[in-house]
Design a protein around this motif. Structure first.
Motif, short mmCIF file in Angstrom:
data_model
loop_
_atom_site.label_atom_id
_atom_site.label_comp_id
_atom_site.label_asym_id
_atom_site.label_seq_id
_atom_site.Cartn_x
_atom_site.Cartn_y
_atom_site.Cartn_z
N PRO A 180 43.78 44.12 51.36
CA PRO A 180 44.11 44.69 50.06
C PRO A 180 44.75 43.69 49.11
N HIS A 181 44.44 43.82 47.85
CA HIS A 181 45.09 43.08 46.77
C HIS A 181 45.60 44.13 45.80
N ARG A 182 46.91 44.35 45.77
CA ARG A 182 47.50 45.40 44.95
C ARG A 182 48.21 44.82 43.73
N ASN A 183 48.09 45.52 42.63
CA ASN A 183 48.78 45.09 41.41
C ASN A 183 48.82 46.26 40.44
N GLU A 184 49.61 46.13 39.41
CA GLU A 184 49.62 47.11 38.33
C GLU A 184 49.80 46.37 37.01
N VAL A 185 49.16 46.90 35.97
CA VAL A 185 49.23 46.30 34.64
C VAL A 185 49.45 47.40 33.62
N ALA A 186 50.10 47.05 32.51
CA ALA A 186 50.30 48.01 31.44
C ALA A 186 48.98 48.28 30.74
N LEU A 187 48.73 49.54 30.42
CA LEU A 187 47.52 49.91 29.73
C LEU A 187 47.83 50.04 28.25
N GLN A 188 47.16 49.23 27.46
CA GLN A 188 47.41 49.21 26.03
C GLN A 188 46.68 50.35 25.33
N LYS A 189 47.33 50.96 24.33
CA LYS A 189 46.66 51.99 23.55
C LYS A 189 45.52 51.38 22.75
N GLN A 190 44.42 52.11 22.69
CA GLN A 190 43.25 51.62 21.95
C GLN A 190 43.34 52.06 20.49
#
Length: 247
Positions: free
Chosen positions: A237-247
């Protein structure tokens, strides 16, 4: 898409007279030592090991396809040979498969993906006296075979973190700007205490944008994150999280 997809094929059945066959479970005796194969273009060949963890001999048939799981082995035209294509594998024994690239042109600026098939055919079951209702199953395992050209830019281990995420109608879109295939086991959107998931697994090809449908209760808000579990070259597994920018 699971890291290893199993397809069950009926190869022999007896007449069922006045009876009902109850629930059955089929387990492959022949086990593949990895969940994916990475073929680096600079190598003359690559290998992978099969092991028979069952209690009876198995006959194995091995071939590579382009992604059509219904294609017959004899009809598939791929730039690889696999040896041995057919072999007997006794209980507790192992067999090394050798996969060789035959040189036909493939894209040099991105990976190509194929599928390695291993068909595990059990021996004919003994039915002394003809009193048993028999159903024999051959089990086919399919894993991805990635052909990786030399000198591709970037690092395949970092490719999942280069994915660009965007909310669209019906789910979340993953755009892959890298020359590597990125496979996901799970994708989750988290907004406060609400979340939505995609848990069926899937792959985004180089240069492709793919939409993953989401199930759950959530809404776009400040601080919404995308959490994902990708699969690396070793099947880990390669786990990560990123902020989701508003479109």
């Amino acid at each position: 898409m699971n890291t290893r997809r199993i397809i069950r094929t009926v190869i022999c059945s007896a007449l069922l007279l006045g009876g009902i066959v109850g629930p059955m479970q089929a387990h492959a005796s022949v086990v593949i030592a990895a969940t994916r194969v990475i073929y680096n273009a600079k190598e003359r060949e690559t290998t992978i090991k099969l092991s028979n963890e069952g209690k009876t001999p198995s006959l194995t048939q091995v071939w590579v396809d382009k992604g059509d799981e219904q294609a017959e082995p004899a009809s598939v035209d791929v730039p690889f040979t696999v040896t041995p294509p057919v072999a007997r594998l006794d209980p507790g024994k192992a067999q090394t498969l050798r996969i060789a690239y035959t040189g036909e042109a493939l894209p040099a600026d991105k990976e190509s993906v194929f599928w390695l098939n291993v068909l595990d055919i059990p021996p004919k079951a003994k039915d002394e006296g003809g009193k048993l209702n028999l159903l024999q199953l051959a089990i086919r395992s399919r894993i991805k075979l990635f052909f990786r050209p030399a000198n591709l830019p970037g690092n395949p281990e970092e490719a999942p973190d280069q994915i660009q995420w965007r909310l669209v109608s019906g789910g979340i879109e993953a755009s892959n700007p890298t020359p590597y295939h990125v496979s996901f086991a799970e994708i989750e959107i988290v907004a406060g205490e609400r979340s939505a998931k995609y848990e069926e697994g899937g792959m985004v090809r180089p240069g492709e944008a793919k939409v993953f449908p989401l199930k759950g209760d959530w809404h776009m808000a400040t601080g919404t994150k995308v959490r994902y579990q990708a699969i690396n070259d070793f099947g880990g597994p390669h786990r990560n999280e990123v902020a989701l920018q508003k479109q």
